[in-house]
Enzyme design. Structure first.
Site, short mmCIF file in Angstrom:
data_model
loop_
_atom_site.label_atom_id
_atom_site.label_comp_id
_atom_site.label_asym_id
_atom_site.label_seq_id
_atom_site.Cartn_x
_atom_site.Cartn_y
_atom_site.Cartn_z
N GLY A 224 0.41 -4.71 0.90
CA GLY A 224 -0.01 -4.98 0.03
C GLY A 224 0.01 -5.61 -1.31
N GLU B 96 -0.57 -9.16 -0.94
CA GLU B 96 -1.92 -9.52 -0.07
C GLU B 96 -2.67 -9.16 -1.85
OE1 GLU B 96 -1.77 -6.40 2.21
OE2 GLU B 96 -3.00 -8.01 4.24
N GLU C 277 4.73 -5.02 7.73
CA GLU C 277 4.11 -3.72 7.56
C GLU C 277 4.75 -3.57 9.07
OE1 GLU C 277 2.75 -5.76 5.70
OE2 GLU C 277 1.01 -5.46 5.05
N ALA D 127 0.78 -0.85 0.04
CA ALA D 127 0.03 -0.05 -0.18
C ALA D 127 1.08 1.33 -0.06
CB ALA D 127 -1.00 -0.39 1.05
N1 CAA Z 1 3.99 3.29 -0.39
C1 CAA Z 1 5.04 4.39 -0.57
N2 CAA Z 1 6.18 4.63 -1.60
C2 CAA Z 1 7.00 3.62 -2.55
C3 CAA Z 1 6.86 2.26 -1.40
C4 CAA Z 1 5.42 2.29 -0.60
N3 CAA Z 1 4.85 0.50 -0.10
N4 CAA Z 1 7.32 1.56 -1.23
C5 CAA Z 1 8.52 2.14 -2.33
N5 CAA Z 1 7.97 3.10 -2.14
C6 CAA Z 1 9.35 4.23 -3.15
C7 CAA Z 1 10.08 5.17 -2.69
O1 CAA Z 1 9.90 6.32 -1.19
C8 CAA Z 1 11.14 5.45 -3.57
O2 CAA Z 1 10.69 6.24 -3.59
P1 CAA Z 1 11.15 7.75 -4.50
O3 CAA Z 1 12.49 8.33 -4.74
O4 CAA Z 1 10.15 9.14 -4.50
O5 CAA Z 1 12.06 7.98 -2.36
C9 CAA Z 1 10.64 4.38 -4.58
O6 CAA Z 1 9.33 3.44 -4.15
C10 CAA Z 1 11.64 3.95 -5.23
O7 CAA Z 1 12.42 3.13 -3.32
P2 CAA Z 1 13.35 2.78 -2.85
O8 CAA Z 1 14.03 3.70 -3.24
O9 CAA Z 1 12.69 2.43 -1.12
O10 CAA Z 1 13.76 1.54 -3.12
P3 CAA Z 1 15.02 0.78 -2.63
O11 CAA Z 1 15.36 -0.66 -3.58
O12 CAA Z 1 15.91 0.90 -1.85
O13 CAA Z 1 13.74 -0.84 -1.63
C11 CAA Z 1 11.89 -1.98 -0.73
C12 CAA Z 1 12.88 -1.18 -2.15
C13 CAA Z 1 12.49 -2.58 0.27
C14 CAA Z 1 11.13 -2.39 -1.42
C15 CAA Z 1 11.38 -0.36 0.12
O14 CAA Z 1 10.71 0.39 -1.35
C16 CAA Z 1 10.78 -0.50 1.05
O15 CAA Z 1 10.98 -0.96 2.41
N6 CAA Z 1 9.38 -0.20 0.67
C17 CAA Z 1 8.42 -0.39 1.61
C18 CAA Z 1 7.11 -2.19 1.46
C19 CAA Z 1 7.04 -1.90 2.83
O16 CAA Z 1 6.80 -1.44 3.72
N7 CAA Z 1 5.71 -2.35 2.32
C20 CAA Z 1 4.01 -2.11 3.29
C21 CAA Z 1 3.53 -1.17 3.06
S1 CAA Z 1 1.72 -1.38 4.07
C22 CAA Z 1 0.57 -2.29 3.14
O17 CAA Z 1 0.69 -2.92 2.20
C23 CAA Z 1 -0.56 -2.71 4.39
C24 CAA Z 1 -1.55 -3.70 3.64
O18 CAA Z 1 -1.50 -4.35 3.85
C25 CAA Z 1 -2.35 -2.94 2.91
#
Ligand code: CAA
Length: 261
Positions: free
Chosen positions: A112, A115, A135, A69
């Site tokens: 998400g 999911e 998460e 998400a």
């Molecule tokens: N939401 C918003 N933006 C996201 C994102 C997310 N879930 N995942 C990645 N991005 C964005 C980053 O912010 C970044 O944007 P900017 O260039 O503007 O900074 C871009 O995508 C590239 O990401 P990274 O620079 O972080 O890339 P990386 O290769 O260094 O890392 C990653 C990759 C490990 C996947 C890391 O991006 C990450 O940890 N992302 C979040 C993963 C996460 O926590 N997901 C769960 C979300 S909550 C959820 O899903 C709730 C639910 O059940 C519905």
């Protein structure tokens, strides 16, 4: 493949009876914001209602199926904001699709994103795919079915580990655990998913839909109720023209011509 406008966050293509829907926010690793989820549910429902389409593949890109998400969209939200946004309405719409939906997953398949892949009926994964529910690292838990679908797919021990550590598993581990249908080299993951979709699209559509319906029923019934349900779907198919055609073709040693009636 002909491409269909006019979406901002997804791309929809059709080739014969198979459609491909691509999540298309690569700059955000396909993070699932509200606009994307609405477009996705609209598009998938449209394809589900289209007689010319028999199976859909949902994919992202090589680097990410979806990284979850959209955290930036949620970061400032209160519990009541989250409740009032009704974000899970779109997920319910996707859950209710009648035709098969195959996820073609490469790279990050997190939160998400995982999911959403689990909402699909099958997952074809590239060797680079990583499935996880991170998460916990941002102070929440999965909210779109992760705790329930992972537990049903993998069992309590693996699901607990994934949900409580946030650590992703590899495509091979996901395959061994029964989450994934097939693991293939990254170069061919989409082709393999499309080949599977074409194979299913060539089957009698009503039997495919009622088969999907019966398998999904297994997740929320007792075995007794599930067997009754399966039997009713089985009997129902004896009312279809495709059943007559399928059995006649077998007896006459020819290829069946299924019409979806
Ligand atoms: N939401 C918003 N933006 C996201 C994102 C997310 N879930 N995942 C990645 N991005 C964005 C980053 O912010 C970044 O944007 P900017 O260039 O503007 O900074 C871009 O995508 C590239 O990401 P990274 O620079 O972080 O890339 P990386 O290769 O260094 O890392 C990653 C990759 C490990 C996947 C890391 O991006 C990450 O940890 N992302 C979040 C993963 C996460 O926590 N997901 C769960 C979300 S909550 C959820 O899903 C709730 C639910 O059940 C519905």
């Amino acid at each position: 493949m002909a491409q269909q406008p006019p979406h901002e966050n997804i791309l929809v293509e059709r080739e014969g009876p198979v459609a491909t829907v691509r999540l298309n926010r690569p700059q955000a690793l396909n993070a699932l914001n509200s606009a994307l989820m609405t477009e996705l549910a609209d598009a998938l429902e449209g394809l589900d209602a289209d007689d010319a389409i028999r199976c859909t593949v949902l994919t992202g890109n090589e680097r990410a199926f979806a990284a979850g998400a959209d955290i930036k969209e949620m970061a400032g939200a209160s519990a009541i904001d989250m409740l009032q946004r009704q974000r899970f309405t779109q997920w319910e719409r996707i859950r209710k699709l009648r035709k098969p939906l195959i996820a073609a997953v490469s790279g990050f398949c997190l939160g998400g994103g995982n999911e959403l892949a689990m909402c699909c009926d099958m997952i074809v994964a590239s060797e680079s795919a990583r499935f996880g529910q991170p998460e916990i690292n941002i102070g929440i838990i999965p909210g779109a079915g992760g705790t329930q679908r992972l537990t049903r797919a993998l069992g309590k021990a693996r699901a607990m580990e994934i949900v409580l550590t946030g650590r992703p598993i590899t495509a091979r581990e996901a395959y061994a655990a029964g989450l994934v249908t097939k693991v293939v080299p990254v170069e061919v993951y989409l082709d393999e998913a499309l080949a599977l979709a074409r194979e299913i699209a060539a089957k009698p559509p009503l039997a495919v839909q009622l088969g999907k319906d019966a398998v999904l029923k297994a997740f929320d019934t007792t075995i007794e109720q599930g067997l009754d349900y399966e039997r009713k779907n089985f009997y129902l198919l004896f009312a279809s023209e495709d059943m007559r055609e399928g059995m006649a073709a077998f007896v006459e040693k020819r290829r069946p011509d299924f019409k979806g009636r």
